[in-house]
Structures are given as structure tokens and as C-alpha cells.
Design a protein around this motif. Structure first.
Motif, PDB file in Angstrom:
ATOM      1  N   GLN A  51     -75.492  55.125  12.732  1.00  0.00           N
ATOM      2  CA  GLN A  51     -76.740  54.434  12.347  1.00  0.00           C
ATOM      3  C   GLN A  51     -77.730  55.404  11.696  1.00  0.00           C
ATOM      4  O   GLN A  51     -78.474  55.030  10.814  1.00  0.00           O
ATOM      5  CB  GLN A  51     -77.433  53.881  13.601  1.00  0.00           C
ATOM      6  N   LEU A  52     -77.743  56.652  12.209  1.00  0.00           N
ATOM      7  CA  LEU A  52     -78.762  57.591  11.750  1.00  0.00           C
ATOM      8  C   LEU A  52     -78.450  58.156  10.364  1.00  0.00           C
ATOM      9  O   LEU A  52     -79.356  58.389   9.559  1.00  0.00           O
ATOM     10  CB  LEU A  52     -78.885  58.763  12.740  1.00  0.00           C
ATOM     11  N   LEU A  53     -77.141  58.368  10.102  1.00  0.00           N
ATOM     12  CA  LEU A  53     -76.762  59.058   8.870  1.00  0.00           C
ATOM     13  C   LEU A  53     -77.336  58.441   7.600  1.00  0.00           C
ATOM     14  O   LEU A  53     -77.866  59.153   6.751  1.00  0.00           O
ATOM     15  CB  LEU A  53     -75.241  59.151   8.767  1.00  0.00           C
ATOM     16  N   PRO A  54     -77.237  57.097   7.441  1.00  0.00           N
ATOM     17  CA  PRO A  54     -77.749  56.536   6.179  1.00  0.00           C
ATOM     18  C   PRO A  54     -79.279  56.435   6.110  1.00  0.00           C
ATOM     19  O   PRO A  54     -79.812  56.049   5.069  1.00  0.00           O
ATOM     20  CB  PRO A  54     -77.110  55.142   6.136  1.00  0.00           C
ATOM     21  N   MET A  55     -79.990  56.757   7.195  1.00  0.00           N
ATOM     22  CA  MET A  55     -81.449  56.551   7.174  1.00  0.00           C
ATOM     23  C   MET A  55     -82.107  57.505   6.163  1.00  0.00           C
ATOM     24  O   MET A  55     -81.844  58.702   6.174  1.00  0.00           O
ATOM     25  CB  MET A  55     -82.036  56.739   8.585  1.00  0.00           C
ATOM     26  N   LYS A  56     -83.010  56.909   5.350  1.00  0.00           N
ATOM     27  CA  LYS A  56     -83.561  57.655   4.201  1.00  0.00           C
ATOM     28  C   LYS A  56     -84.323  58.914   4.602  1.00  0.00           C
ATOM     29  O   LYS A  56     -84.073  59.994   4.110  1.00  0.00           O
ATOM     30  CB  LYS A  56     -84.479  56.729   3.393  1.00  0.00           C
ATOM     31  N   GLY A  57     -85.265  58.743   5.528  1.00  0.00           N
ATOM     32  CA  GLY A  57     -86.137  59.878   5.848  1.00  0.00           C
ATOM     33  C   GLY A  57     -85.435  60.978   6.645  1.00  0.00           C
ATOM     34  O   GLY A  57     -85.988  62.067   6.831  1.00  0.00           O
ATOM     35  N   VAL A  58     -84.230  60.707   7.113  1.00  0.00           N
ATOM     36  CA  VAL A  58     -83.562  61.670   7.993  1.00  0.00           C
ATOM     37  C   VAL A  58     -82.662  62.596   7.177  1.00  0.00           C
ATOM     38  O   VAL A  58     -81.733  62.144   6.515  1.00  0.00           O
ATOM     39  CB  VAL A  58     -82.710  60.923   9.058  1.00  0.00           C
ATOM     40  N   SER A  59     -82.972  63.906   7.207  1.00  0.00           N
ATOM     41  CA  SER A  59     -82.186  64.814   6.365  1.00  0.00           C
ATOM     42  C   SER A  59     -81.185  65.645   7.169  1.00  0.00           C
ATOM     43  O   SER A  59     -80.327  66.295   6.602  1.00  0.00           O
ATOM     44  CB  SER A  59     -83.119  65.752   5.593  1.00  0.00           C
ATOM     45  N   ARG A  60     -81.299  65.624   8.501  1.00  0.00           N
ATOM     46  CA  ARG A  60     -80.375  66.434   9.309  1.00  0.00           C
ATOM     47  C   ARG A  60     -80.024  65.672  10.580  1.00  0.00           C
ATOM     48  O   ARG A  60     -80.922  65.257  11.328  1.00  0.00           O
ATOM     49  CB  ARG A  60     -81.067  67.745   9.672  1.00  0.00           C
ATOM     50  N   VAL A  61     -78.714  65.456  10.810  1.00  0.00           N
ATOM     51  CA  VAL A  61     -78.249  64.726  11.995  1.00  0.00           C
ATOM     52  C   VAL A  61     -77.186  65.575  12.694  1.00  0.00           C
ATOM     53  O   VAL A  61     -76.225  66.006  12.056  1.00  0.00           O
ATOM     54  CB  VAL A  61     -77.619  63.367  11.602  1.00  0.00           C
ATOM     55  N   THR A  62     -77.387  65.815  13.987  1.00  0.00           N
ATOM     56  CA  THR A  62     -76.411  66.603  14.744  1.00  0.00           C
ATOM     57  C   THR A  62     -75.962  65.801  15.952  1.00  0.00           C
ATOM     58  O   THR A  62     -76.778  65.175  16.625  1.00  0.00           O
ATOM     59  CB  THR A  62     -77.055  67.938  15.199  1.00  0.00           C
ATOM     60  N   GLY A  63     -74.659  65.811  16.196  1.00  0.00           N
ATOM     61  CA  GLY A  63     -74.132  65.171  17.401  1.00  0.00           C
ATOM     62  C   GLY A  63     -73.548  66.254  18.294  1.00  0.00           C
ATOM     63  O   GLY A  63     -72.888  67.167  17.807  1.00  0.00           O
TER      64      GLY A  63
END
Ligand code: SAH
Length: 475
Positions: free
Chosen positions: A310-322
Motif C-alpha cells: 500500500q505504501l510503495l505507490p503513495m506519492k509523497g512517500v520516497s522511502r519505504v523499509t520493511g
């Protein structure tokens, strides 16, 4: 009855630490069904094999009628395949002799437990009711290479044809504890019978051993039905709980039963409940991330990556770590997110980390938001103190989102016996008052403000199925 376990991991004798059995010795234990021996036909640095050899005592089994299902005739009680064919008795012997190994515990080498190693299992006489195709359908989706040779009924009389027994070699690279749980569950499934009565406890055993691979197995429903000896009410209960623990398994749950179009009300509600709860949880958390205008998020205990998706395609989010402690979950996350086929841009955005929430880790630093979705209830309560320091004191993100089940709502799950948790790995489940008190204390201690939201349809008195706390850094 024989099972051998071979590894070529170096040094291969590490197998002895994983199995809690010294390779230099013979280990023998008397059980209700006979004697289980463990010994090592070979134990070198390059290759080590442990053998579990069970001498079944068919006469003893008959004497102890409790542990033994009704059989057709007297002769059948004494002359049968139990002494040599792999069956639920072998699973029982595995639990008795390799209980710690199966539970992922190693007293002397705990660091070995989560390392995938090359493994080969051989079963010289495995009954496969459903034939080689079922054998493959059960093991291949779990990453095994299957070699199978069907045994003849009697070599001296070829015209009698083939038996239902196979000589089988299964190769994989996996943690030993996970592979042992596969065998523990799937051997009786292939045999399609159990030598004892099954009841609700058997559902608990299946869920405990089937975590984390059963909910997404393509043959899930067949495995559950056969494991529970075709007792439909038990099978429904188990599938219900698996669906609750894994929203993604919902899509095929109806189809597998062939009841897609004529679903009963109850089943539909069950499916809908599982689906909406998981999806709504992810949507709610993603909504909070969006409202906080976060540009970097770390999902702690990300499991199979449902929130990451869900988070990956979000526009304002440039860095996602699991991050997760389970290699296997991270591997599933990688596959489900289709990491290899993602655009370069999304690949650069995402990092998957193997780690633990109970160790201070500098890789968790520097994020706007940390999410901890349905994870705290998997930690021993005694570790919560260190968990909060790791997150709030050391990683110190601008905001932390924590979700956990609301235990009051459990009364609404008809298949969940009172006092039981929603998932066998849960260490606790809290009421709203307990969660809010804990969260207020942490907020106060670490200088955060906290507010609460509920997720899922709320019952007027019991509240919603999931509770969420949103902490924001005040300093
Ligand atoms: N957040 C995911 C998964 C929830 S299941 C989701 O909602 O879908 C709980 C997860 O916590 C599992 O993936 C488990 O491996 C992980 N976990 C349990 N103990 C952990 C620990 N000490 N450190 C990191 N992850 C842990």
C-alpha cells in the motif's frame, strides 16, 4: 519406520546442535507406540545425516485402545503397515524427539536456527493416497525438489502391480524448524488417516505448526480437511482462523471449495470479515501515514509485505523499509511484491531488512513514521520494555503507529473458544483499557503524544476488532 535428515551445510555436524542430539551417541526413547531411536549414520564436516528410526509395537498399540482408531477386523489390528510406513505415528515421534528443533530453539547455537541450510529428507516408505501428483502438489509449492519412486506391492509378483507406497527424497534449502513442520503436517495428510481421535486440540496443533506457510499454500483446504480427518466442523474452524490471519488467502477460499457461487451466509460473512479486517487495517494505517505527510516509513514486523504494498505507490512517500525477524516472511514479501519485476524507481524506494524489534539497531533510525501492525502481541510481555526503548528511544521516528487486537471483540468470533487467542503465536491480547494504559505510559515516558482509533466495524459494547495508537513526537 524411518526418516533421514541430511545437510551439506558446513560444518555439517551443526545438525546435531539444531536437533539437540549429539551425533556421537545413540538416543533412544520409549513412547506409547514403541521406541524412537535417533542416530547418525554419517557425521562429517561436509555431510551429516541423522536418522529417526521408530520401532512401532503393533501389539502394544492394540493393548492401548485409546490411542488407536477402530479397525475393520482383528487380523488387521496385528498385521498392518504401521511398523514400516511413515504415518501420523512418525509425526508423533518427530514431535517427541525433535520438539525443540521444530519449535526453533537451540540452546547452544541459537544463531543457527534462522539460517536456511541445504536439507535432504528421505522416507523409504511413504504412503501417498492421491499418488505422486498429490505428493508434488503438497511439497513443490513449499520449494522442495521431489524425487519419488513408487514401490511395487511385492517384487516377486510383478503382476500384482504397484503399491500406494513411495520411496521419496525431498530436497530444499530452508531453516530446519520450518522444514520439520512441513513434514509433521504433510506426512499424515498423504497417509490420509490418523491413528488417534482428533478434536479441537488438533486444530491448535495444525495452526501452530502450519504457521507461516499453510495459509497461503495452494492446497490449503485439502491439507486442513485431511489433517483433521475430514471432520468438517473442525476444518471450518481451522480455515476460519487461517483466513483471519491472512487476508490474502481470502480470494481463493470460496473457490477451493467449489462454493464460489452458492456460498452459505455464514461462509460469506466469514470471508467478508477476514477480508475487510485485513484490508481495512492496511488502509487505516496507510491513511495515517498520508495524513502525517510522511516521506519515509519503516514497517517493523512487516510480515509478508501487505502494508508495504500500500505504501510503495503513495506519492509523497520516497522511502519505504520493511523489517522482519522471519527470513521466510521476507522471502514471501519479495515474491508478493514482485520485487525483481518492479520499476527501477520503486525498487530504489524499497528496502527489506532482516532484524529484530528487541535489539537496538541503527538501521531503524531516521524515518518519519514507524508502523508496527499486529506485531506487539507476538512479543513476550517481558520483552515489551526493550521493544519500546528500541523504537521510541533509539530509532525515535517523528511518529509511531501501533495496532493490536482488541481482546473484548473475541467474543464475536463464534469459532474461537473463550479464553483462546486469535492466533496460536499471540503471547497476549489486550482489552481497550489495557492497551490505552500501556500506550499512555510509553507516550509519557518517551515524550510522545498519543491518540487512539479503532479499525473494523465496532460493536456498541465490545468495540472494534482492531485497536490503533498513533504516537507523535513532542520534542
Ligand atoms: N505487520 C504484518 C505482519 C503481522 S504478523 C501484517 O500486519 O500483515 C507478526 C509479524 O511480526 C510476523 O511477520 C513476525 O515474523 C514478526 N515478528 C515477531 N517477532 C518479531 C521481532 N522480535 N522482530 C521483528 N519482527 C517480529
Amino acid at each position: 519406520m524411518l526418516l533421514t535428515i541430511t545437510t551439506t551445510h558446513r560444518p555439517a555436524t551443526d545438525l546435531g546442535y539444531l536437533l539437540h542430539k549429539n551425533p556421537a551417541r545413540l538416543h533412544s526413547r520409549r513412547q506409547s507406540y514403541g521406541v524412537a531411536h535417533v542416530f547418525y549414520p554419517e557425521a562429517g564436516d561436509d555431510r551429516c545425516t541423522a536418522a529417526l528410526f521408530v520401532e512401532v509395537d503393533p501389539v502394544g498399540l492394540v493393548r492401548d485402545r485409546k490411542g488407536f482408531s477402530a479397525t475393520a477386523g482383528l487380523m488387521d489390528q496385528y498385521v498392518n503397515d504401521r511398523p514400516y510406513a511413515a504415518s501420523s505415528l512418525l509425526s508423533a515421534a518427530m514431535a517427541d524427539t525433535f520438539g525443540s528443533a521444530m519449535g526453533g530453539r537451540s540452546a547452544d547455537r541459537p544463531e543457527l536456527v534462522e539460517i536456511p541450510i541445504p536439507l535432504e529428507f528421505t522416507l523409504p516408505a511413504l504412503p501417498c493416497r492421491g499418488g505422486e501428483s498429490l505428493l508434488r502438489a503438497l511439497f513443490e509449492p513449499l520449494g522442495y525438489h521431489v524425487d519419488a519412486r513408487q514401490l511395487s506391492l511385492d517384487d516377486r509378483f510383478p503382476s500384482w502391480g504397484a503399491s500406494q507406497y513411495f520411496s521419496v527424497a525431498l530436497k530444499t534449502t530452508s531453516t530446519l524448524h520450518l522444514a520439520l513442520t512441513h513434514l509433521y503436517v504433510l506426512i499424515p495428510v498423504l497417509d490420509n488417516t490418523k491413528h488417534y481421535w482428533v478434536d479441537e486440540d488438533e486444530v491448535e496443533k495444525l495452526l501452530a505448526k502450519g504457521e507461516p506457510w499453510l495459509s497461503t499454500h495452494p492446497q490449503r483446504d485439502l491439507i486442513v480437511r485431511r489433517y483433521l480427518k475430514h471432520r468438517r466442523s473442525l476444518a471450518d474452524l481451522a480455515i476460519d482462523r487461517l483466513v483471519e490471519s491472512d487476508g490474502s488467502a481470502i480470494d481463493d477460499a470460496g473457490a477451493a471449495d467449489g462454493t464460489e457461487t452458492v456460498r452459505g451466509d455464514e461462509q460469506e460473512q466469514r470471508l467478508e470479515r477476514g477480508m475487510s479486517l485485513n484490508e481495512r487495517r492496511m488502509e487505516s494505517v496507510a491513511g495515517v501515514v498520508e495524513a502525517l505527510r510522511a516521506s519515509s516509513v519503516i514497517d517493523l514486523g512487516c510480515g509478508e509485505g501487505r502494508l508495504l504494498k500500500q505504501l510503495l505507490p503513495m506519492k509523497g512517500v520516497s522511502r519505504v523499509t520493511g523489517m522482519d525477524v522471519s527470513h521466510r516472511s521476507l522471502q514471501v514479501a519479495r515474491e508478493r511484491l514482485n520485487l525483481e519485476r518492479m520499476s527501477k524507481m520503486l525498487q530504489d524506494k524499497l528496502t527489506l531488512l532482516h532484524g529484530s524489534l528487541v535489539y537496538r539497531d541503527a538501521r531503524f533510525n531516521g524515518y518519519d513514521v514507524a508502523t508496527v501492525v499486529e506485531v506487539i502481541e507476538h512479543l513476550d510481555e517481558s520483552r515489551l520494555g526493550i521493544f519500546t526503548r528500541v523504537v521510541f528511544e533509539f530509532a525515535r521516528p517523528k511518529a509511531v503507529v501501533v495496532t493490536t487486537p482488541n481482546s473484548e471483540y473475541n467474543a464475536k468470533f463464534p469459532s474461537l473458544p473463550a479464553g483462546r487467542f486469535r492466533h496460536p503465536d499471540h503471547r497476549f491480547e489486550w482489552t481497550r483499557a489495557q492497551f490505552e494504559e500501556w500506550a499512555q505510559q510509553q507516550a509519557h515516558r518517551f515524550g510522545y503524544a498519543v491518540r487512539f482509533e479503532s479499525i473494523g466495524d465496532a460493536d456498541p459494547t465490545l468495540g472494534a476488532p482492531t485497536q490503533m495508537a498513533v504516537f507523535t513526537n513532542q520534542q
